[in-house]
Design a protein around this motif. Structure first.
Motif, PDB file in Angstrom:
ATOM      1  N   ASP A  45      -2.623   0.567   1.568  1.00 15.40           N
ATOM      2  CA  ASP A  45      -1.255   0.626   2.073  1.00 15.40           C
ATOM      3  C   ASP A  45      -0.266   0.382   0.933  1.00 15.40           C
ATOM      4  N   ILE A  46       0.791   1.185   0.910  1.00 14.47           N
ATOM      5  CA  ILE A  46       1.902   0.953  -0.029  1.00 14.47           C
ATOM      6  C   ILE A  46       3.142   0.802   0.832  1.00 14.47           C
ATOM      7  N   VAL A  47       3.672  -0.416   0.900  1.00 14.32           N
ATOM      8  CA  VAL A  47       4.692  -0.748   1.892  1.00 14.32           C
ATOM      9  C   VAL A  47       5.982  -1.214   1.219  1.00 14.32           C
ATOM     10  N   PRO A  48       7.016  -0.370   1.200  1.00 11.00           N
ATOM     11  CA  PRO A  48       8.275  -0.852   0.652  1.00 11.00           C
ATOM     12  C   PRO A  48       8.931  -1.865   1.578  1.00 11.00           C
ATOM     13  N   GLY A  49       9.675  -2.805   0.999  1.00  9.99           N
ATOM     14  CA  GLY A  49      10.487  -3.748   1.762  1.00  9.99           C
ATOM     15  C   GLY A  49      11.914  -3.632   1.273  1.00  9.99           C
ATOM     16  N   LEU A  57       4.899  -3.653  -1.511  1.00  8.45           N
ATOM     17  CA  LEU A  57       3.589  -4.299  -1.350  1.00  8.45           C
ATOM     18  C   LEU A  57       2.500  -3.251  -1.541  1.00  8.45           C
TER      19      LEU A  57
END
Lengths: 276, 201
Positions: free
Chosen positions: B41-45, B50
């Motif tokens: 998973d590549i999760v922008p905030g 992340l």
């Protein structure tokens, strides 16, 4: 086909979940006690990712319309076939047989795998019920029916023994990413107890509040399974399978193995150990 | 750029601002496509990206990567969102902005928006682009039910509710578009990096 005679307070279909969609706000979900799910599937002759049932505390009662091989793992509970207790984890159920998982006497969640798997429709690659996002099959309800898949012909895995279920558990934690926001000694210094507010989203802990080393708000950021989030009241929450994909409270550390929390009843003592 | 450790198999990249988050998000997705990066998973905030499910050694490799700044990389796809500006909180938003309702709507349709990140619910996109001075506070208490398709503002972001849910954002309008549908090949209409234009109906 399986007919649900007594669904229990929370019985859901679970597999290994739907990783890879967190950037869309879709949680991973999946079984809380993955080793117990794997063991049930191996005993039933299924591949690892096969969907099974996850019960919560009070078990469930099911009628099997066709003969089936079933395996039950996880919490310690009496399993009965047509009102008679069965001895082993694997049960051969005849057509019309009624299988009951009773109240858990130790642990919380039982896993019931049936040879061929629970064949509900997959959503984004998984048959898991996500209680937070509302994705996947509905939770079980009395009178509902569940399709059973085709038996794949057996798997060569060794199921092994179940994990021990304790009155006290110790969780290894790696600090970060926001440990610098807290007085971390507090987390390791005192025991916590599992709150009855715990669910598939997270295990809520009660105890001495973790104190902040700095004030302020954290802009929302991605969170992982096992993240120990500390909200404003200082009482930690350990994120489990249905956790939100982003969060606004700082994460002091990440639990290496959340499995013991899947079987931890309210009131269980939890201690954190520094893995570094 | 600072990288923070997240457990045994995840990393958090801290960025100075939302533009740099988008640069890193685009760069990491590109490198995953080409096979240079392994990540589940590549999760922008809001200020971070992340990477979850990465092998050991990834942190060292990140240090050598420099994402192209926004001006030079490919812009994200554009989605035009038909919008009716009839939200219950639109007059309040106009008051907070100290403009007329007509002027508030003009601001919403004339501001180019970009999906910064998703969260809260599947397919719920945090749209950035509104200037910080136009930031509006959340409602003091959330509504128990906000209808699907509601267009709303809070804390400097715009958002569109994909499903009916409780919500504390200020409602400015609604769209008939289906924002999230699990059976669609691309379940989310608004993915990170997507450019969004609100089009008044």
């Amino acid at each position: 086909m399986i007919t649900v005679l007594r669904a229990g307070p929370l019985t859901t279909v679970q597999d290994l979940g739907r990783p890879g969609y967190a950037h869309l706000g879709v949680p991973r979900s999946g079984a809380l006690d993955i080793p117990a799910l794997r063991r049930a599937n191996r005993l039933a002759g299924n591949p690892d990712g096969t969907a099974a049932l996850e019960t919560t505390l009070m078990g469930c009662r099911l009628r099997f319309e066709a003969p089936a091989t079933v395996a039950v793992t996880g919490a310690v509970a009496t399993v009965k076939l047509d009102r008679e207790p069965v001895s082993g984890p694997v049960v051969d159920v005849p057509a019309g047989g009624v299988l009951e998982i009773g109240r858990a006497v130790r642990g919380v969640r039982s896993y019931l795998a049936v040879a061929g798997g629970i064949a509900v429709e997959a959503v984004l690659g998984s048959r898991s019920t996500d209680t937070l996002a509302g994705i996947g099959p509905e939770r079980l309800a009395d009178g509902m029916t569940l399709p059973v898949g085709t038996v794949s012909g057996g798997v060569d895995g060794v199921a092994g023994d179940g994990s021990p279920i304790g009155e006290e558990i110790e969780l290894g934690v790696r600090l970060g990413p926001r440990d610098d926001w807290f007085d971390v000694a507090g987390l390791f210094g005192t025991p916590y107890t599992i709150s009855p507010m715990s669910n598939r989203v997270g295990a809520r802990l009660a105890g001495t509040a973790v104190t902040r080393a700095r004030a302020g708000e954290l802009p929302s950021e991605g969170v992982v399974l096992g993240a120990v989030q500390v909200p404003a009241d200082g009482q930690p929450i350990v994120f489990l399978a249905d956790h939100p994909t982003t969060g606004g409270y700082p994460v002091i550390g990440v639990v290496g193995d959340v499995t013991p929390l899947a079987q931890a009843r309210p009131g269980t003592t939890v201690r954190f150990r520094d893995l570094d | 750029m600072k990288v923070r450790r997240v457990g045994a198999s995840a990393l958090l990249i801290e960025c100075p601002d939302a533009t740099r988050v988008e640069d890193w998000r685009a760069e990491l997705w590109r490198r995953r496509e080409t096979g240079e990066l392994e990540a589940v998973d590549i999760v922008p905030g809001a200020r971070t990206v992340l990477l979850d499910g990465v092998p050991t050694g990834t942190e060292e490799r990140l240090a050598g990567w420099e994402p192209a700044p926004g001006g030079t990389r490919d812009p994200g796809p554009l989605v035009e969102v038909p919008a009716t500006f009839d939200g219950a909180d639109l007059p309040d938003v106009a008051e907070i902005w100290q403009v007329s309702v007509e002027e508030a709507v003009k601001r919403l349709v004339e501001t180019p928006l970009t999906v910064a990140f998703c969260g809260f619910a599947p397919g719920f996109a945090y749209l950035r682009g509104l200037p910080e001075a136009w930031s509006v506070p959340r409602l003091p208490a959330p509504r128990p039910r906000v209808p699907a398709g509601s267009i709303a503002l809070a804390a400097g972001y715009a958002g569109i509710y994909p499903t009916a849910s409780p919500g504390g954002w200020r409602l400015v309008g609604h769209t008939p578009l289906t924002i999230f549908e699990v059976r669609r090949e691309q379940p989310a209409l608004l993915t990170p990096g997507t450019r969004v234009k609100l089009v008044q109906q």
